[in-house]
Design an enzyme around this catalytic site. Structure first.
Site, PDB file in Angstrom:
ATOM      1  N   ASP A 301     -19.154  51.441 -75.066  1.00 18.34           N
ATOM      2  CA  ASP A 301     -19.558  51.577 -73.678  1.00 18.34           C
ATOM      3  C   ASP A 301     -20.995  52.042 -73.602  1.00 18.34           C
ATOM      4  OD1 ASP A 301     -17.102  50.831 -72.756  1.00 18.34           O
ATOM      5  OD2 ASP A 301     -16.331  52.877 -72.613  1.00 18.34           O
ATOM      6  N   TYR A 370     -13.969  57.511 -84.427  1.00 17.76           N
ATOM      7  CA  TYR A 370     -14.638  58.042 -83.244  1.00 17.76           C
ATOM      8  C   TYR A 370     -14.664  59.561 -83.281  1.00 17.76           C
ATOM      9  CZ  TYR A 370     -13.851  53.430 -81.105  1.00 17.76           C
ATOM     10  OH  TYR A 370     -13.839  52.098 -80.812  1.00 17.76           O
ATOM     11  N   TYR A 443      -8.721  51.590 -76.526  1.00 20.04           N
ATOM     12  CA  TYR A 443      -9.595  52.230 -75.542  1.00 20.04           C
ATOM     13  C   TYR A 443      -9.453  53.742 -75.702  1.00 20.04           C
ATOM     14  CZ  TYR A 443     -10.248  47.710 -73.272  1.00 20.04           C
ATOM     15  OH  TYR A 443     -10.572  46.408 -72.996  1.00 20.04           O
TER      16      TYR A 443
END
Lengths: 488, 183
Positions: A301, A370, A443
């Site tokens: 993003d 992440y 996500y």
């Protein structure tokens, strides 16, 4: 097969020697020495001239419209072209755009041959070696010597265009000759707004098997008459090869999108990862930015940084002037990108087209690592941290997030979470840092807060309390492509 | 607790630790992605508040639910059904990117019916013109969720691009909203 009879006939209707040879089942290399090849097929040279007195006006070959007379002109024009200096490549290919009239002439001769020699010619398989193949064979050999370049499908393309004057009028007659063949074509034409018949379409469907000779004769002569309009060499253009450059990129900004973010014609954010990289690379390959296509192994993003080794990407460069990337130029490009302060690239290298599949596979089944900064309403406790240190992999079900629902199919997708590690932050009691290893396509933001129960289980549901994600970084993408170059 | 502290020395030079991110004024999930709109409604006698809350995402996705001031919360909700008599909204199915097959909704279309302790029933309305994308089957058995902003959505509705402005102007913005019957 009686080559002399056929040769006589072709000579009589006005075929040049090369075209005569084309109908005598030759090998493609026979065209490098037409006279000798004819001789070896039993055609005496003087016989070729036999009819010249009978047909003094056959200056233009009925089959090829004298296309082979242009060979020297083409070589001369190619050799003197400025573009030869532009393209620093060692290989070339040639492509030809020939008017459909030549296909029509072939059909006229084909029909005549079947009529004259019914047992020797097929009504489906072409009777000749095509003009294009002969041109290729002759020109590629000569150009290869003259340009000192190797003929190779991956090389720069030399596009040679021929035109003829009154072609469209002639083609309208096809409608009355074979209306049934034009029905499909007219459907295509409406859709693509293209010419009356394309060469492809003509070659595929306008063959003796599909043609009624009497009807055809009402509009076109069989065998053909001498062409009334001349073939012209319209232009020669050059197209560079398509090459691929791969690397990995870091993104250090939380306000930079991966590709240009433009909504209703208005720019939402300034610049993008893609533009920074393309801008540093385009000039070396002498291409405009629009002839480069950016591909990557997934995307983050706009507000997510991409750290660590970075995200693998590939640039497809069309019409490239170069087919190599020397290390010092690569390092210069990497340095130029670094100066943007928001993007860095490494391991920049040329890759073969086949390696694209690594990037594509990386989109779906690779692990991504992440780091998420999360907030909870109360102070973080040891119990919460222990609950969120998860070594065992687990599956989550994720409904299409609301923020992408307008462009993605609504469905529940299973995703693997391979592990979670939780950390506290000194002097900031309401913060948790989560290191998450997940399957590509997860996500992460929704995984943390659960999106109103639409992702289950979520980090929020695991600790049975509200938890929100405020910042996210990609720490690594578990894909060993492109190879590490260890340049500093 | 110390053993859980993050080691922040692993970051290369020039790259700040994620913990340096300013979390001070960070808005909630609803505030980040959605704009609040309200549909004001009173019972026929004008005495009961039946206001709806519409969470509008800039990509035209709307979450339709009840406003906090809805009378049903005071009475206590004991049931919700998407079976509104002639049609069961929970059977709605959409296919593909373009959400083919979703039920078409008008602002006054009933999405669901909630039942209160006293036996009274209230209709949940679509409030906007659009296509039904999703109903919320997590509400059954968790009726207290209905009062939670976001998680309490009754349905997800997608508005056509050309109908967005009309939809927004027919609703009351958060700034202008005063709950019905609050006299």
């Amino acid at each position: 097969m009686d080559f002399i009879l056929i040769s006589d006939f072709l000579d009589e209707i006005g075929c040049c020697r090369i075209c005569t040879l084309r109908f005598l089942k030759p090998n493609i290399d026979d065209f490098l020495d037409v006279e000798n090849s004819l001789k070896s097929k039993g055609i005496p040279i003087n016989q070729q001239c036999k009819h010249e007195t009978k047909r003094p006006k056959t200056n233009t070959c009925v089959a090829c419209f004298n296309v082979f007379n242009f060979i020297d002109e083409i070589i001369m024009k190619v050799k003197s072209s400025e573009w030869l200096k532009h393209y620093e490549v060692k290989r070339f290919v040639t492509s030809y755009s020939l008017p459909v009239s030549l296909d029509l002439a072939q059909l006229q001769i084909w029909l005549a041959l079947i009529e004259k020699f019914p047992n020797m010619f097929d009504s489906e398989r072409p009777p000749d070696i095509s003009i294009k193949d002969v041109m290729k064979n002759i020109l590629n050999t000569k150009l290869s010597d003259d340009l000192h370049k190797e003929f190779h499908p991956d090389g720069m393309m030399i596009n040679i265009f021929f035109v003829i004057d009154n072609e469209p009028e002639m083609m309208t007659k096809l409608e009355s000759v074979a209306p049934e063949l034009m029905v499909e074509r007219n459907k295509q034409r409406k859709k693509f707004r293209t010419e009356i018949v394309s060469r492809n379409y003509f070659e595929k469907f306008f063959i003796p098997k599909n043609i009624k000779l009497e009807k055809f004769r009402q509009e076109f002569s069989v065998p053909p008459q001498e062409p009334s309009s001349a073939l012209q060499l319209e232009k020669i253009t050059f197209t560079g090869p398509t090459v691929f450059v791969a690397g990995r990129y870091n993104k250090f900004s939380r306000a930079l999108s991966q590709s240009p973010w433009i909504l209703n014609g208005k720019r939402i954010t300034e610049g993008s990862v893609q533009e920074v990289i393309v801008d540093a690379i385009a000039s070396y390959f002498k291409v405009s930015e629009s002839s480069m296509t950016f591909m990557s192994s997934g995307r983050e993003d706009v507000d997510v940084r991409c750290l660590g080794r970075g995200r693998p990407f590939v640039l497809e460069i069309m019409n490239s002037a170069k087919t190599f990337l020397d290390p010092s130029s690569a390092v210069q490009m990497e340095e130029k990108v670094r100066k943007s302060n928001v993007v860095a690239i490494r391991d920049l290298q040329m890759i073969p087209r086949d390696d694209l599949r690594h990037i594509k596979s990386g989109e779906e089944d690779k692990k991504k690592i992440y780091r998420a900064l999360c907030t909870v309403d109360s102070d973080v406790t040891v119990e919460i941290l222990e609950r969120l240190n998860i070594e065992k992999e687990f599956e989550i079900q994720q409904w299409t997030p609301l923020r992408v629902l307008h462009r993605r199919t609504l469905m529940q997708r299973p995703r693997m979470i391979y592990g979670v590690k939780a950390f506290a932050v000194k002097d900031k009691p309401n913060l948790i840092v989560l290191d998450i290893v997940s399957q590509a396509g997860t996500y992460i933001k929704e995984l943390v807060h659960g999106e109103f129960g639409r992702t289950t289980p979520s980090i929020s549901s695991l600790i049975d309390m509200e938890i929100d994600i405020v910042a996210l970084d990609v720490m690594d993408i578990d894909l060993n492509f492109p190879k590490s170059l260890n340049r500093t | 607790m110390e053993k859980f502290y993050l080691n922040e020395n692993e970051y290369p030079e020039g790259v700040s630790s994620i913990t340096k991110f300013d979390t001070g004024e960070y808005p909630s999930v609803v505030d980040r992605y959605f704009t609040r709109f309200y549909h004001k409604k009173t019972s026929e006698d004008g005495n009961e508040n039946e206001d709806h809350l519409i969470l509008y995402h800039s990509n035209r996705v709307c979450l339709i639910g009840l406003a906090q001031s809805h009378i049903a919360f005071k009475k206590g909700i004991v049931g919700i059904t998407y079976n509104i008599g002639n049609c069961d909204r929970s059977l709605n199915q959409v296919k593909g990117k373009h959400k083919k097959g979703g039920m078409n909704l008008q602002p006054l279309t009933t999405l669901a019916i909630i039942t209160c302790k006293d036996g009274s029933e209230y209709k949940v309305l679509s409030c906007v013109t659009g296509k039904l994308i999703e109903t919320n089957d997590r509400l059954k058995g968790n009726l207290n969720k209905l009062s939670i902003e976001g998680s309490g959505y009754v349905a997800i509705v997608l508005i056509k691009p050309e109908n967005c402005e009309k939809a927004k102007s027919s609703l009351v913005s958060e700034k202008d909203y005063i709950p019905s019957c609050s006299f």
